[in-house]
Design a protein around this motif. Structure first.
Motif, short mmCIF file in Angstrom:
data_model
loop_
_atom_site.label_atom_id
_atom_site.label_comp_id
_atom_site.label_asym_id
_atom_site.label_seq_id
_atom_site.Cartn_x
_atom_site.Cartn_y
_atom_site.Cartn_z
N THR B 314 0.99 3.74 7.03
CA THR B 314 2.25 3.90 6.27
C THR B 314 3.18 4.83 7.05
N GLN B 316 4.52 7.46 5.76
CA GLN B 316 4.06 8.80 5.40
C GLN B 316 2.97 9.29 6.35
N GLN B 320 3.15 12.49 9.02
CA GLN B 320 2.21 13.61 8.93
C GLN B 320 1.39 13.73 10.22
N ASP B 345 -1.82 13.13 0.69
CA ASP B 345 -1.28 11.89 0.10
C ASP B 345 -0.33 12.18 -1.05
N LYS B 346 0.96 11.87 -0.83
CA LYS B 346 1.97 12.10 -1.87
C LYS B 346 2.00 10.93 -2.85
N THR B 348 1.98 6.41 -3.39
CA THR B 348 2.51 5.17 -2.82
C THR B 348 3.44 4.54 -3.84
N VAL B 379 11.51 8.81 -1.85
CA VAL B 379 10.59 8.69 -0.71
C VAL B 379 11.36 8.29 0.55
N ARG B 382 13.42 11.06 1.78
CA ARG B 382 12.59 12.11 2.35
C ARG B 382 12.32 11.87 3.83
N SER B 383 12.10 10.62 4.21
CA SER B 383 11.82 10.36 5.61
C SER B 383 13.06 10.64 6.47
#
Lengths: 402, 402
Positions: B314, B316, B320, B345-346, B348, B379, B382-383
Motif C-alpha cells: 500500500t 501507507q 512508512q 497500521d492506520k 484501510t 488519507v 495525508r500522503s
C-alpha cells in the motif's frame, strides 16, 4: 374552418429563423406552426470547426430550441425526416407523419466527398455536433495513445485536413491554437505534430482577395500549419491521403475532410429536381411550380441577379432567406404580393484561430489580424442575437457585450 | 575525502519520502543525495483509478518533484533505469550512468497479467499517469463514436474491469460517478452503458470484513455496477473477456485489467533474487547480504512478524518504509544501530466514488458511506502532507482544510 398549417423542417439557421419570424408576424389565429428537427437543440453550424478542434465546447455551439421558440405557440417535434410527399402535402418522419398546408424545407447540408475513394470510410467530417465532437475526441485520443506508448508512430499525431475552403481553413486556424495546448498537456514536443491542409486548387479561400489569402497563409504557416495546394486527393486510406499523380501518401492519425457539402439527401429521395444536390428556387424562394413549398439554406440555390450565379451558401444567406420566407408565408395567408429575395451582403469574415482572421466587409473594406478576429465574433454573436436576442448572446456568445 | 553518495531510484511514495527525510536528517556535508526518476513529476499512484475514470484531472494527481525536493540540495536526474549493477555499485540509465555508495531501489510496480492470453495486447492498465489518462480518453472516445453514429454497437459503450481488488473496485466506484455525466454529455441513455466488474475469486476486496464488502457490493450495484464474481478470465480479446468453463464472452469497448501488480522488471534484469516478482528484504529493509542496498515499496516484500506473512503493498506501507530507510541510512553513515521495520497500521479505506466508501481504521473501527469517503480524502491528503506539507495539500488536496 381550420387554421392553415405551416410546417418547417429543420432548426438550423434558416429553419429556426423562419419559425421565430413567423411567431412574431402571425397571430395564433392566423396559422398553426410546426417545427420538426432531429435534435431538441439548434447548433451554430458555422462554429462546428471550433467544436471539432476542441477550442469551444459542444454546448457553447448549441442551445435548446425551446429556449428560443415558445412551445405553446409552435408545436415542436423532435424526429428525423424520411421523405417529403409533396403531391400529398405530407411529411413522413421516422416515428410519425405530419400533413401541411405550407412547407419550409430547411434540412441543411451533408458532407460531399465527390466520390473520392475511401473518403466516406476513413475520413472524419465536420457535419453536426456529434461528428464535430468526435474529431476533437479523436485528436486527443491520438495524443493519449502516443504519450502512453500505445502508438509509437509519430505520424499518428499528424492532423491532415482535406479542403481549403472556409471550413478547412478556419479549422486549421483552430488547430494551430489547440495543438500547443495538447502538446503541453501530454508532454509531447510541438514539432512532433504536423497540421497539414491539402487542397486540389492552386490556392485556398477562393472567396477572398489574393492579398487577404496570402496574409492568411503566412499567418497560419507562422503558427505551424503546412499547406499542400494543387494537391488533388486521389484516395483516402486508413493511413491518410494519397495525393497527386505520383500517389504520394500524406500520413496522419486524424484525417478530416472539409472539401465539400451538398443538400440533405431527403431532397433526392423525395423526388425534387436537383442541381448539384440542391433545389433551384425562384426569387420568392419557392420551388418552381409549387405554390406552398419553400426550400431554404443549404438545400437550395438562389440566383444572384447581379452576378448571374447562385449565392454562395452561408449562414448569413440562410438567415436572410428566412426573413423573406416568413414574409412571403404571411403574404400568402393574407393574399398580398410576395417579395423577391436579394442578399444584403454584410461581408465575409474568416477566423484563423481565436485572435487572428481575415475579412471583407460592406463595400470593399478589408480586415486582417485582430480586427478581423473581433469582427468574426461580432458576426457569430449576431446570429445568436437574431434568433434569441441579447439573452442568448449573454449565454452562448463569444464576445460579451460588457 | 569525498562525501558518501546516496542514490534513490524512483520518486513514488517510497522514493520521494526517503529523499525528503534524508534532506531533513542529513546535513549537506554528511552525504550527497541523488534522486533518479523517469518523469520530472511524482504522481499519487493510489489516485490513478480516478484519473482513469476521468473524475480528477491528471494534473491533480501529480506534482513537480522540484516543488517538494530542493534541487540545490538533491541532484535530480530525469531518466529511466535500465539496470542496477550491484556488484559494481553502479546504475545504468538510458542516457547516462551513476555510481553510488548507498542505493535505495523504489521503482514501483508494473501490471501483472499472470500470463492471461491476450491481456497485454487488448486490455488497458492503470499503471501510471499516461496509461490512466488513456483509459479516460478511451472511454470518452467510445461515447463520441457512438453518438456520432460511427459505432452502432451498443456494447462498445460497456466498460469491463478485470479484477476485484482495491484498484478494480475503487475504479468501478468512480465509473459509477462519471458514466451518468458522460451519458448526459453525449445524449445517451444511462441504461445503454454497462459497467461490469469481473473477478475470479468468489468475492471482492479480500482485505475487508464481509459486512463491509457486502455494503460495497450493494452500494455499487445500486449505482449500476454489475459484478461477475467467481468468473475466471480465460482470455482477453479485442471484443472483451472470455470467462468461465463455457467460454462466455463479456463484451465491452473499454477493457481494463486491474487484477495484479508486481515489482519493476528492472529487478529481474539486474539479477535480484525474486519471489513473485519482488525482493524479500530483511527487517532493516536491506537486501540480505547487501550492506548498502535498500529495496522499498512495491519492489519488495517485508515480513510482518505478527502474521508471519509479508505486508500487503500500500502507499501507507511505502511511506512508512521510507521513514525507516532514511533513518537506517543515517545510522549507517554515523555508525549507529539500524532500526527494524514494523507497520503502524492506520487502517484501510476504499473509496466507492466521490461520496461513498468503506474502511477499517485503527483497531477495528469500521466505516461506511460518507464517513468512509471523507476519511479516504483525509488519507489521500495525508500522503501529500507527509511529503509536501500544507502547501501541497492546498494545491493538490481533495479535502480543503478551510
Amino acid at each position: 374552418m381550420s387554421k392553415p398549417k405551416i410546417v418547417v423542417l429543420g432548426a438550423g439557421y434558416a429553419g429556426i429563423t423562419t419559425t421565430k419570424r413567423l411567431t412574431k408576424q402571425l397571430s395564433p389565429e392566423q396559422a398553426e406552426i410546426v417545427l420538426i428537427n432531429k435534435h431538441n437543440y439548434h447548433y451554430e453550424s458555422t462554429w462546428l470547426h471550433e467544436v471539432a478542434a476542441g477550442t469551444i465546447s459542444p454546448n457553447q455551439a448549441r442551445y435548446m430550441i425551446s429556449d428560443v421558440i415558445n412551445p405553446n405557440r409552435v408545436r415542436l417535434i423532435y424526429d428525423s425526416v424520411v421523405e417529403i410527399k409533396k403531391d400529398e402535402n405530407r411529411v413522413v418522419l421516422e416515428n410519425s407523419e405530419v400533413t401541411y398546408d405550407y412547407l419550409v424545407v430547411a434540412l441543411g447540408f451533408v458532407t460531399n466527398t465527390f466520390g473520392i475513394k475511401g473518403m466516406n470510410e476513413h475520413a472524419l467530417f465536420i457535419q453536426d455536433i456529434d461528428s464535430a465532437r468526435l474529431i476533437s475526441e479523436h485528436i486527443e485520443y491520438q495524443f493519449a495513445q502516443y504519450s502512453a506508448g500505445e502508438n509509437t508512430d509519430e505520424e499518428s499525431l499528424n492532423i491532415i485536413v482535406g479542403g481549403g475552403g472556409f471550413t478547412g481553413i478556419e479549422f486549421v486556424g483552430e488547430l494551430a491554437d489547440i495543438v500547443p495546448k495538447l502538446c503541453k498537456k501530454y508532454d509531447i514536443a510541438r514539432n512532433k505534430v504536423r497540421i497539414i491542409n491539402v487542397e486540389a486548387a492552386p490556392s485556398v479561400l477562393p472567396m477572398f482577395d489574393r492579398d487577404l489569402v496570402s496574409y492568411a497563409l503566412q499567418a497560419l504557416e507562422a503558427r505551424g500549419v503546412e499547406f499542400r495546394m494543387g494537391a488533388a486527393i486521389k484516395e483516402c486510406t486508413k493511413e491518410g491521403f494519397i495525393v497527386g499523380d505520383d500517389a504520394e501518401l500524406i500520413k496522419g492519425g486524424t484525417v478530416v475532410w472539409t472539401g465539400g457539402v451538398t443538400g440533405n439527401p431527403v431532397l433526392g429521395k423525395s423526388g425534387f429536381e436537383l442541381v448539384k444536390g440542391k433545389v433551384n428556387v425562384d426569387a420568392d424562394l419557392r420551388v418552381p411550380g409549387e405554390e406552398n413549398l419553400f426550400v431554404l439554406g443549404d438545400c437550395s440555390w438562389v440566383m444572384d441577379k447581379q452576378s448571374g450565379r447562385p449565392y454562395a451558401p452561408t449562414g448569413q444567406l440562410a438567415m436572410q432567406e428566412a426573413d423573406v420566407a416568413a414574409y412571403n408565408l404571411k403574404a400568402l395567408l393574407t393574399n398580398q404580393p410576395l417579395k423577391e429575395f436579394a442578399l444584403d451582403d454584410k461581408g465575409t469574415v474568416a477566423s484563423l484561430g481565436l485572435s487572428d482572421g481575415i475579412g471583407s466587409i460592406f463595400s470593399g473594406t478589408k480586415l486582417q489580424g485582430k480586427a478581423a478576429a473581433a469582427m468574426k465574433k461580432v458576426v457569430d454573436d449576431r446570429s445568436l442575437f437574431l434568433v434569441g436576442g441579447p439573452k442568448l448572446v449573454l449565454k452562448k456568445g463569444k464576445f460579451r457585450p460588457f
